[in-house]
Enzyme design. Structure first.
Site, PDB file in Angstrom:
ATOM      1  N   ASP A   1       0.854  -1.177   0.000  1.00  0.00           N
ATOM      2  CA  ASP A   1       0.000   0.000   0.000  1.00  0.00           C
ATOM      3  C   ASP A   1       0.893   1.230   0.000  1.00  0.00           C
ATOM      4  O   ASP A   1       1.805   1.330   0.813  1.00  0.00           O
ATOM      5  CB  ASP A   1      -0.838  -0.016   1.288  1.00  0.00           C
ATOM      6  CG  ASP A   1      -2.278   0.333   1.055  1.00  0.00           C
ATOM      7  OD1 ASP A   1      -2.529   1.454   0.598  1.00  0.00           O
ATOM      8  OD2 ASP A   1      -3.137  -0.517   1.341  1.00  0.00           O
TER       9      ASP A   1
ATOM     10  N   ASP B   1      -3.319   4.463  -2.228  1.00  0.00           N
ATOM     11  CA  ASP B   1      -4.431   4.914  -1.405  1.00  0.00           C
ATOM     12  C   ASP B   1      -5.026   6.210  -1.958  1.00  0.00           C
ATOM     13  O   ASP B   1      -4.291   7.127  -2.340  1.00  0.00           O
ATOM     14  CB  ASP B   1      -3.874   5.155   0.016  1.00  0.00           C
ATOM     15  CG  ASP B   1      -4.955   5.335   1.062  1.00  0.00           C
ATOM     16  OD1 ASP B   1      -5.756   4.405   1.243  1.00  0.00           O
ATOM     17  OD2 ASP B   1      -5.002   6.404   1.700  1.00  0.00           O
TER      18      ASP B   1
ATOM     19  N   GLU C   1      -6.703   3.213  -5.829  1.00  0.00           N
ATOM     20  CA  GLU C   1      -7.979   3.164  -5.097  1.00  0.00           C
ATOM     21  C   GLU C   1      -8.805   4.377  -5.517  1.00  0.00           C
ATOM     22  O   GLU C   1      -8.396   5.519  -5.297  1.00  0.00           O
ATOM     23  CB  GLU C   1      -7.755   3.209  -3.584  1.00  0.00           C
ATOM     24  CG  GLU C   1      -9.079   3.053  -2.834  1.00  0.00           C
ATOM     25  CD  GLU C   1      -9.112   3.668  -1.441  1.00  0.00           C
ATOM     26  OE1 GLU C   1      -9.977   3.286  -0.653  1.00  0.00           O
ATOM     27  OE2 GLU C   1      -8.292   4.557  -1.155  1.00  0.00           O
TER      28      GLU C   1
ATOM     29  N   HIS D   1     -11.123  -3.697   3.205  1.00  0.00           N
ATOM     30  CA  HIS D   1     -11.105  -3.371   4.632  1.00  0.00           C
ATOM     31  C   HIS D   1     -11.944  -2.139   4.977  1.00  0.00           C
ATOM     32  O   HIS D   1     -11.962  -1.732   6.133  1.00  0.00           O
ATOM     33  CB  HIS D   1      -9.657  -3.162   5.078  1.00  0.00           C
ATOM     34  CG  HIS D   1      -9.025  -1.982   4.389  1.00  0.00           C
ATOM     35  ND1 HIS D   1      -8.785  -1.966   3.027  1.00  0.00           N
ATOM     36  CD2 HIS D   1      -8.641  -0.776   4.849  1.00  0.00           C
ATOM     37  CE1 HIS D   1      -8.269  -0.797   2.697  1.00  0.00           C
ATOM     38  NE2 HIS D   1      -8.167  -0.056   3.778  1.00  0.00           N
TER      39      HIS D   1
END
Ligand code: GLC
Length: 536
Positions: free
Chosen positions: A107, A209, A272, A333
């Site tokens: 990430d 992210d 994302e 998540h």
């Protein structure tokens, strides 16, 4: 079984034919008895993941962090938090994954740092500090309050006052997550170096992210009200985030990230992005020079109905740029488990859909054993989102509960009380119980992934819609000389799916019990059943 062919070994991009598995490291496997998972734990479970058949593991953040947002508040981009282990543990994990022919994706959180990151400590030290402009600072508005109406995704104003220097800084998420200023080339250079640090260590790619947040309006204009906002829903959407997300200029930033990834062979860039499909596909980049895979979350929001899903697939396929490779996500998540969204009975059908659609599937840890969304008692809430915006279902703890390995006291996850409660059904729903069971959810996943691997029509073939009628969703995947029909019953009543003139043989039922059955003309589907049929 048909002739086995492993596309991974024939030069196709690994990330096109592969399956990605998301690990939330806090919740996967604890090895040091503190109730929180760690990197050694992931390494210990690589054999399991290899047996499942996944090609890549994406790890949510493991960097040093005060954990205000459980690691999405990074205090050092190039180290490992002691809670998770050491850099040596990370290197060992990468080496062990590569030995098993599995890739490691990490990430990257470039939109914001933790407020304790040394960059921010410098930036807030004075208005004249050379790092001041690495973050986004504004003077107070005319009334002494925030400079404009921008909202934080995690509730309230997106501006926090730094009393010492008398200015506000912008934070799209927690006030403990100040946003970096991507208009400053030094910021871009610093993050690019972070990427090189990890790429040189052997990582196979990044999941970036909130990539659509990276640029904000240089004029700091107010966001307009959202005419469709409904009271009681996420207050962030009271305004349309027109000037804070998805600015055209963000594409240059993404292309910059991609150039760094391309300095190394065969690496992957995932973004994302929560946007409608028509906007999402812009993130492939005009010349396919953006993300290889802009995460497609549409299945998380589309009503669980045959027509709605077919319409979504068709819209997505049509919107993809030429050469852009699709992808599908069923859980992560941040969103409630698929098990909760579609119900336990449909979770198998959902798995078959995810693993037979055209495009790279991302599987969230635990979904392969049918883990449920866990109710979190108020006194055990950990998620800052739920704490800031309580009571409207924004909490993410219930999807982050410990992986259920076996029926022992702490489910084989830890020797100590885990940081989040276990699902009440963990004594039945766990890896050990499902491993040897020929029709368990885990077995279904292993078989679906194996089918995908051995039938290139499924991993790389074309998609053709066949029917979307009532509860029936049917489509075909054609390629490499094979035609494969997928027939899914999204309802609780049996139904008959018409395949006029067609003959075929069942490769797999979601109940794992019809392999080899010949079907001619019509095929019967039991309630909540899905079938994969190889057409003659
Ligand atoms: C992303 C992450 C989420 C995190 C947020 C802020 O949406 O997936 O978990 O809270 O970014 O970093």
């Amino acid at each position: 079984m048909e002739q086995a062919r492993d596309p991974r070994r024939e030069g196709a991009s690994w990330w096109k034919s592969g399956v990605i598995y998301q690990v939330y490291p806090r919740s996967f496997q604890d090895t040091d008895g503190d109730g929180v998972g760690d990197l050694k734990g992931v390494t210990r479970r690589l054999d399991y993941l290899q047996g499942l058949g996944v090609d890549a593991v994406w790890l949510s953040p493991f960097y040093p962090s005060p954990m205000a947002d459980f690691g999405y508040d990074v205090a050092d981009y190039v180290d490992v938090d002691p809670l998770f282990g050491t850099l040596a543990d990370f290197d060992a994990l990468v080496a062990a994954a590569h030995e098993r022919d599995m890739r490691v994706i990490i990430d990257l959180v470039p939109n914001h740092t933790s407020d304790v990151h040394p960059w921010f400590a410098e930036a807030r030290a004075s208005r004249h500090n050379p790092k001041r402009d690495w973050y986004i600072w504004r003077d107070p508005g005319p009334d002494g309050g925030p400079p404009n109406n921008w909202l934080s995704e995690f509730g309230g104003s997106a501006w926090a006052l730094d009393e010492a220097t008398g200015q506000y800084y912008y934070h799209a998420f927690l006030d403990r997550q100040p946003d970096l200023n991507w208009r400053n080339p030094e910021v871009a250079a610093a993050i690019h170096d972070v990427m090189r640090f990890w790429l040189a260590r052997g990582v196979d790619g990044f999941r970036v992210d909130v990539i659509w947040h990276l640029m904000k309006d240089p004029h700091f204009r107010d966001n307009p009200p959202n005419p469709d906002y409904r009271a009681g829903t996420n207050p962030y959407f009271r305004l349309l985030p027109l000037h804070t997300t998805d600015l055209d200029e963000v594409q240059d930033v993404v292309a910059g990230l991609r150039r760094v990834v391309d300095e190394f062979p065969d690496r992957l860039l995932i973004g994302e992005i929560y946007l409608p499909i028509e906007r999402l596909v812009a993130y492939y980049g005009g010349a396919l020079d953006g993300a290889h895979l802009p995460f497609n979350f549409a299945l998380l929001e589309t009503p669980w109905q045959a027509r709605a899903i077919e319409h979504l697939i068709t819209r997505y396929e049509a919107a993809l740029p030429k050469g852009g490779w699709p992808n599908w996500v069923l859980g992560n998540h941040d969103r409630p488990r698929i098990h909760k969204r579609v119900g336990g009975d449909q979770a198998r059908v959902a798995a078959m859909l995810l693993l037979t659609l055209r495009g790279t599937p991302t599987l969230y840890y635990g979904d392969e054993i049918g883990m449920a969304q866990v109710e979190i008692p108020p006194e055990r809430v950990q998620d800052p989102y739920e704490k800031n915006v309580p009571g409207i279902g924004m909490g993410r703890d219930g999807v982050r509960t410990p992986m259920q390995w076996d029926g022992s006291r702490f489910a084989g996850f830890s020797d100590a009380e885990p940081w989040l409660p276990l699902a009440p059904d963990f004594t039945e729903v766990n890896v050990a119980a499902e491993m040897g069971d020929p029709d368990s959810m885990l077995t279904l996943h292993r078989r679906l992934i194996s089918l995908r691997r051995h039938h290139p029509a499924l991993s790389e073939g074309d998609y053709a819609p066949v029917a979307a009628d009532g509860d029936l969703l049917m489509f075909r995947r054609d390629g490499a000389g094979e035609r494969i029909l997928v027939a899914l019953n999204l309802g609780g009543d049996p139904l008959l799916a018409a395949m006029p003139g067609a003959r075929g043989r069942v490769l797999l039922s979601t109940f794992c019990d019809r392999e080899g059955e010949t079907v001619t003309g019509d095929v019967g589907l039991r309630a909540h059943e899905g079938l994969v049929v190889r057409l003659d």
